[in-house]
Design an enzyme around this catalytic site. Sequence first.
Site, PDB file in Angstrom:
ATOM      1  N   GLU A  15       4.688   1.653  -4.430  1.00 30.50           N
ATOM      2  CA  GLU A  15       4.535   2.934  -5.130  1.00 30.50           C
ATOM      3  C   GLU A  15       3.068   3.255  -5.398  1.00 30.50           C
ATOM      4  OE1 GLU A  15       6.850   4.875  -5.174  1.00 30.50           O
ATOM      5  OE2 GLU A  15       8.673   3.654  -5.137  1.00 30.50           O
ATOM      6  N   ASN A  18       0.204   7.994  -8.583  1.00 29.47           N
ATOM      7  CA  ASN A  18       0.754   9.055  -9.426  1.00 29.47           C
ATOM      8  C   ASN A  18       2.206   8.848  -9.805  1.00 29.47           C
ATOM      9  OD1 ASN A  18      -1.512  10.986  -9.858  1.00 29.47           O
ATOM     10  ND2 ASN A  18      -1.614  10.685  -7.639  1.00 29.47           N
ATOM     11  N   ARG A 256      -1.271  16.739   1.380  1.00 29.15           N
ATOM     12  CA  ARG A 256      -0.917  15.323   1.556  1.00 29.15           C
ATOM     13  C   ARG A 256      -0.588  15.094   3.014  1.00 29.15           C
ATOM     14  NH1 ARG A 256       0.432  10.428   1.462  1.00 29.15           N
ATOM     15  NH2 ARG A 256       1.674   9.454  -0.203  1.00 29.15           N
ATOM     16  N   THR A 350       3.919  13.415  -5.796  1.00 26.10           N
ATOM     17  CA  THR A 350       3.629  13.241  -7.220  1.00 26.10           C
ATOM     18  C   THR A 350       2.144  13.521  -7.504  1.00 26.10           C
ATOM     19  OG1 THR A 350       3.316  10.864  -6.917  1.00 26.10           O
ATOM     20  CG2 THR A 350       5.486  11.573  -7.647  1.00 26.10           C
TER      21      THR A 350
HETATM   22  C1  GFB Z   1       6.611   8.709  -0.044  1.00 24.74           C
HETATM   23  C2  GFB Z   1       5.994   8.283  -1.354  1.00 24.74           C
HETATM   24  O1  GFB Z   1       4.835   9.020  -1.593  1.00 24.74           O
HETATM   25  C3  GFB Z   1       4.193   8.792  -2.790  1.00 24.74           C
HETATM   26  O2  GFB Z   1       2.956   9.484  -2.765  1.00 24.74           O
HETATM   27  P1  GFB Z   1       2.635  10.777  -3.604  1.00 24.74           P
HETATM   28  O3  GFB Z   1       3.840  11.128  -4.386  1.00 24.74           O
HETATM   29  O4  GFB Z   1       2.052  11.836  -2.733  1.00 24.74           O
HETATM   30  O5  GFB Z   1       1.403  10.395  -4.567  1.00 24.74           O
HETATM   31  P2  GFB Z   1       0.818   8.990  -5.026  1.00 24.74           P
HETATM   32  O6  GFB Z   1       1.855   8.209  -5.674  1.00 24.74           O
HETATM   33  O7  GFB Z   1      -0.360   9.257  -5.833  1.00 24.74           O
HETATM   34  O8  GFB Z   1       0.330   8.292  -3.699  1.00 24.74           O
HETATM   35  C4  GFB Z   1      -0.578   8.915  -2.844  1.00 24.74           C
HETATM   36  C5  GFB Z   1      -1.963   8.257  -2.875  1.00 24.74           C
HETATM   37  O9  GFB Z   1      -2.677   8.665  -1.706  1.00 24.74           O
HETATM   38  C6  GFB Z   1      -3.987   9.041  -2.031  1.00 24.74           C
HETATM   39  N1  GFB Z   1      -4.116  10.504  -1.941  1.00 24.74           N
HETATM   40  C7  GFB Z   1      -3.156  11.392  -1.591  1.00 24.74           C
HETATM   41  N2  GFB Z   1      -3.655  12.642  -1.586  1.00 24.74           N
HETATM   42  C8  GFB Z   1      -4.951  12.544  -1.957  1.00 24.74           C
HETATM   43  C9  GFB Z   1      -5.989  13.507  -2.158  1.00 24.74           C
HETATM   44  O10 GFB Z   1      -5.839  14.703  -2.000  1.00 24.74           O
HETATM   45  N3  GFB Z   1      -7.195  13.024  -2.563  1.00 24.74           N
HETATM   46  C10 GFB Z   1      -7.408  11.702  -2.773  1.00 24.74           C
HETATM   47  N4  GFB Z   1      -8.625  11.327  -3.195  1.00 24.74           N
HETATM   48  N5  GFB Z   1      -6.462  10.767  -2.585  1.00 24.74           N
HETATM   49  C11 GFB Z   1      -5.246  11.189  -2.179  1.00 24.74           C
HETATM   50  C12 GFB Z   1      -4.215   8.611  -3.464  1.00 24.74           C
HETATM   51  O11 GFB Z   1      -4.656   7.268  -3.494  1.00 24.74           O
HETATM   52  C13 GFB Z   1      -2.820   8.710  -4.049  1.00 24.74           C
HETATM   53  O12 GFB Z   1      -2.714   7.949  -5.192  1.00 24.74           O
HETATM   54  C14 GFB Z   1       3.878   7.324  -2.964  1.00 24.74           C
HETATM   55  O13 GFB Z   1       3.575   7.051  -4.309  1.00 24.74           O
HETATM   56  C15 GFB Z   1       5.039   6.449  -2.662  1.00 24.74           C
HETATM   57  O14 GFB Z   1       4.550   5.151  -2.575  1.00 24.74           O
HETATM   58  C16 GFB Z   1       5.699   6.809  -1.369  1.00 24.74           C
HETATM   59  O15 GFB Z   1       4.831   6.459  -0.290  1.00 24.74           O
END
Ligand code: GFB
Length: 391
Positions: A15, A18, A256, A350
Amino acid sequence: SFHWLYLLYDVNPPEGFNLRRDVYIRMASLVKTLTKDGDDWVLVLPPWGRLYHWQSPDIYQLRIPWGEFFSLTSLQVNVPVIEYEEFIAENGGPFIDQVLVLQNYAEGWTDGKWEEKVDKRPCIEKLIYSKDKQGFYRGWFWGYEETRARNVTCISAQGHASIMAPVLQKNITVTSVMLDRAETLLHDHYAGKDYWDTRRSMVFAKHLRLIGDNFRATHLNSTDISDSTVYSEDWTRMKAKLGSAKGGPYLGVHLRRKDFIWGHREDVPSLKGAVKKIRSLMKKHKLDKVFLATDADGGELKELKRLLPEMLRFDPSIEDLELLKDGGVAIIDQWICAHARFFIGTSVSTFSFRIHEEREILGFDPKTTYNRFCGDSEKECEQPTHWKIVY
Ligand SMILES: C[C@@H]1O[C@H](OP(=O)(O)OP(=O)(O)OC[C@H]2O[C@@H](n3cnc4c(=O)[nH]c(N)nc43)[C@H](O)[C@@H]2O)[C@@H](O)[C@H](O)[C@@H]1O
């Protein structure tokens, strides 16, 4: 004698940042329930690190305290919290009395009927914890090799976070309990007052906000006074009226990529599709600047720069990245997107949801916030839900 009862927790390793912020809200709610009954519980903040998405090479990203990303004093106004290293110091060593590994019920929902329940059950998955020669359990404790657990038990749980309160209170003979796989528990009351109190208390660390504000001023002609986004460090006083925030003269975008495109999901656009939408929004809202937050890889970034040469990104030097880390850069990206006059994010990310909430706190008109890209051939492109703040 007077002492704290420590509640620790961790989340399923894959995970991201966010979703973990969301699980914090559930745990804070549980601690509120526990302390209501008069016991002195404190929530121990699980150090950040080893996150799958934090892929910047050659920078040290382990055992990161919450204080590097969030204002600890702000969190503490909401619920008693301490950093993990403080726990070790207060607790007289790196020992956790009891780990409860949360899991679902092996048999699923019986009779197709959903009910809330908690039971001690055999472990369904193979445990990551194993006994050492002294009889202690070793496992993954945020990169703290010396941490050990005295006991590990599997618990099947189905329900909201506070169903764990009676279980923990019965366990009161021990001082420290860790809930592993804490994401198994649901919110006590999603988007209710308590949810929002905790969410509002998750104030970003000041140095990250300052860097974001500086970027806004320098590149986006955006300041709090001119944009009506004046922020109060004291979140209990931050009660902006819905629609009062104007935002800086730029379009904020969270696009994303990575694992969101590998699955060929139909709700995620192609780069071409995304840029087409960005252009049309800039025209519609008369904005000539666009700030882009994305996790796109090198190849996609090149393509984006070709398709949208005017885009602005927060792109730190290697030295700055070492200080801020991937988590700090993600927060700065979110902070800048949160101050845009108009925002568009990515379906079910998220990362985008946390930006929605930040904009809700700042007092933006929901029309400027709850927007997402549609897949190129997505038929019904449902837009995100407006979760109104409850004060
Ligand atoms: C499908 C699921 O998606 C979920 O992702 P989702 O909700 O987008 O969001 P997060 O849980 O935050 O995971 C995405 C991670 O990718 C990087 N990241 C994504 N977009 C950006 C951006 O615009 N700028 C920067 N600096 N970093 C970004 C960042 O490290 C972020 O914490 C995951 O938590 C789960 O593990 C799973 O993979």
